[in-house]
Design a protein around this motif. Sequence first.
Motif, PDB file in Angstrom:
ATOM      1  N   SER A   1       0.926  -1.259  -0.002  1.00  0.00           N
ATOM      2  CA  SER A   1       0.090  -0.075   0.239  1.00  0.00           C
ATOM      3  C   SER A   1       0.954   1.148  -0.019  1.00  0.00           C
TER       4      SER A   1
ATOM      5  N   GLU B   1       1.374   3.285   2.967  1.00  0.00           N
ATOM      6  CA  GLU B   1       1.686   3.780   4.032  1.00  0.00           C
ATOM      7  C   GLU B   1       2.882   4.405   4.102  1.00  0.00           C
ATOM      8  N   ASN B   2       3.315   5.278   4.993  1.00  0.00           N
ATOM      9  CA  ASN B   2       4.393   6.406   4.999  1.00  0.00           C
ATOM     10  C   ASN B   2       5.701   5.440   4.930  1.00  0.00           C
TER      11      ASN B   2
ATOM     12  N   SER C   1       8.427   9.830   2.786  1.00  0.00           N
ATOM     13  CA  SER C   1       7.217  10.332   2.795  1.00  0.00           C
ATOM     14  C   SER C   1       6.566  11.935   2.811  1.00  0.00           C
TER      15      SER C   1
END
Length: 207
Positions: free
Chosen positions: A76, A78-79, A85
Amino acid sequence: MEFYNLLEKIVQHDESHAKWLNTLSFMENAGARKISACEHSTKVDLIQLKHAAEEHRHAYYLKKQILKINPQICKSYENYELLASVATKHYLHSLDIKSCKYLQEKFRLTKEELKYAAYLFVTYAIEVRADELYPVYQEILTKTSSKIMVKSIILEEEGHLEEMISQLNEFSEDWKAHAENILMIEKRLHEEWISAIAKEILEINYA
Ligand SMILES: [Fe+2]
Ligand SMILES: [Fe+2]
């Protein structure tokens, strides 16, 4: 660190390489969503539809490349699955905000017009960047005989740049001078983004 050297480092490690692909995928997806968000409710032409579809494909294609490295990671956005990020999100967000501010000052635009102008100029700047970034990345992939390939993206990004230029020509006679300023905004944000990634990569390598 030079961009070339940084990328060379990134592809050496499976995890950082996967995160790099995921970060590019994230940005392509954000770009695709941005293009769709800028669409007029009725006046959407073939070029705009093609462009959104292709940016979505890039996001999907890059995500799929990760499977060649390790199917278990970066599933995914996600950071912790992205490189730098915070800086990555800052790059996209700031480019948008700063460009809108600039365009609003230079052209007196309605809300709808500003949306379209932002689409033209921001996307133009991103296409100029893409035309620089992907060939360098492909060069390193070829040199290291990687299973990853981004040649199909390079071809489409070249088309996008030409399409943006023809749309900008229709938008304003003096678009080039304004585009230069947007490119300067982008350049600074890109440098911040790259140095944040470099910092993270150095920390991983020497921890
Ligand atoms: Fe793209
Ligand atoms: Fe593109």
